[in-house]
Write a protein that holds these residues in place. Structure first.
Motif, PDB file in Angstrom:
ATOM      1  N   SER A   2       0.807  -1.296   0.032  1.00 40.71           N
ATOM      2  CA  SER A   2       0.362   0.222   0.076  1.00 40.71           C
ATOM      3  C   SER A   2       0.986   1.379  -0.227  1.00 40.71           C
ATOM      4  CB  SER A   2      -0.989   0.099   0.636  1.00 40.71           C
ATOM      5  OG  SER A   2      -0.116   0.061   2.394  1.00 40.71           O
ATOM      6  N   ASP A  35      -9.145 -12.460  -9.034  1.00 37.40           N
ATOM      7  CA  ASP A  35      -9.029 -12.725  -8.052  1.00 37.40           C
ATOM      8  C   ASP A  35      -9.310 -14.472  -7.853  1.00 37.40           C
ATOM      9  OD1 ASP A  35      -7.866 -12.332  -4.915  1.00 37.40           O
ATOM     10  OD2 ASP A  35      -9.179 -13.872  -5.409  1.00 37.40           O
ATOM     11  N   LEU A  38     -11.377 -15.109  -5.513  1.00 39.19           N
ATOM     12  CA  LEU A  38     -13.095 -14.600  -5.295  1.00 39.19           C
ATOM     13  C   LEU A  38     -13.574 -14.209  -6.397  1.00 39.19           C
ATOM     14  CD1 LEU A  38     -12.607 -11.930  -2.755  1.00 39.19           C
ATOM     15  CD2 LEU A  38     -14.334 -13.956  -2.352  1.00 39.19           C
ATOM     16  N   ASN A  46      -4.967  -2.384  -5.037  1.00 38.31           N
ATOM     17  CA  ASN A  46      -5.476  -3.633  -4.036  1.00 38.31           C
ATOM     18  C   ASN A  46      -4.508  -4.347  -4.534  1.00 38.31           C
ATOM     19  OD1 ASN A  46      -6.375  -3.250  -1.224  1.00 38.31           O
ATOM     20  ND2 ASN A  46      -8.233  -4.563  -2.303  1.00 38.31           N
ATOM     21  N   ASP A  58      -5.851  -9.809  -5.518  1.00 37.11           N
ATOM     22  CA  ASP A  58      -7.264  -8.785  -3.821  1.00 37.11           C
ATOM     23  C   ASP A  58      -6.768  -8.895  -2.878  1.00 37.11           C
ATOM     24  OD1 ASP A  58      -9.067  -6.685  -4.835  1.00 37.11           O
ATOM     25  OD2 ASP A  58      -9.527  -7.533  -2.700  1.00 37.11           O
ATOM     26  N   ASN A  59      -6.525  -7.539  -2.188  1.00 40.04           N
ATOM     27  CA  ASN A  59      -5.669  -8.080  -1.218  1.00 40.04           C
ATOM     28  C   ASN A  59      -6.634  -7.804   0.143  1.00 40.04           C
ATOM     29  OD1 ASN A  59      -4.464  -7.385   1.608  1.00 40.04           O
ATOM     30  ND2 ASN A  59      -3.910  -5.802   1.215  1.00 40.04           N
ATOM     31  N   ASN A  60      -7.620  -8.996   0.335  1.00 43.14           N
ATOM     32  CA  ASN A  60      -8.541  -8.895   1.502  1.00 43.14           C
ATOM     33  C   ASN A  60      -8.427 -10.117   2.159  1.00 43.14           C
ATOM     34  OD1 ASN A  60     -10.876 -11.448   0.503  1.00 43.14           O
ATOM     35  ND2 ASN A  60      -9.970  -9.956  -1.901  1.00 43.14           N
ATOM     36  N   GLU A  61      -9.084 -10.321   3.239  1.00 42.60           N
ATOM     37  CA  GLU A  61      -8.951 -11.361   4.578  1.00 42.60           C
ATOM     38  C   GLU A  61      -9.387 -12.803   3.462  1.00 42.60           C
ATOM     39  OE1 GLU A  61     -11.003 -11.786   8.685  1.00 42.60           O
ATOM     40  OE2 GLU A  61     -10.169 -10.345   8.283  1.00 42.60           O
ATOM     41  N   LEU A  62     -10.375 -12.707   2.339  1.00 37.03           N
ATOM     42  CA  LEU A  62     -11.220 -14.079   2.093  1.00 37.03           C
ATOM     43  C   LEU A  62      -9.865 -14.821   1.013  1.00 37.03           C
ATOM     44  CD1 LEU A  62     -12.666 -16.393   2.422  1.00 37.03           C
ATOM     45  CD2 LEU A  62     -14.095 -14.934   0.346  1.00 37.03           C
ATOM     46  N   SER A  63      -9.143 -13.786   0.343  1.00 37.05           N
ATOM     47  CA  SER A  63      -8.497 -14.269  -0.730  1.00 37.05           C
ATOM     48  C   SER A  63      -7.474 -14.986   0.137  1.00 37.05           C
ATOM     49  CB  SER A  63      -8.447 -13.096  -2.019  1.00 37.05           C
ATOM     50  OG  SER A  63      -9.513 -12.818  -2.185  1.00 37.05           O
TER      51      SER A  63
END
Length: 75
Positions: A2, A35, A38, A46, A58-63
């Motif tokens: 980031s 992704d 997702l 991101n 993608d920078n997210n908790e689930l992935s």
């Protein structure tokens, strides 16, 4: 990632065979990178490139949790 500028992210992507239109991560054919977990297009602001791979998510908790389930904790 980031803290890295968009320009630096694009240079990094080019080094590993990808590109960007300034908004999305693109593969070598110019298609938006999806992704893996997702099935959403990865936005350059991101994106996350995981250690020891060229998998771009993608920078997210689930992935990230799905990646760790599949490949183990590489962090």
């Amino acid at each position: 990632m980031s803290n890295i500028s968009i320009e630096s992210k694009i240079l990094l992507l080019k080094e590993i065979g990808f590109d960007s239109d300034g908004e999305f991560v693109l593969d070598s054919d110019g298609n938006k990178v999806q992704d893996k977990y997702l099935d959403i297009p990865v936005r350059i602001e991101n994106m996350v490139i995981l250690p020891g791979s060229t998998i771009i998510l993608d920078n997210n908790e689930l992935s990230l949790s799905k990646f760790i389930e599949e490949f183990g904790d590489v962090f």
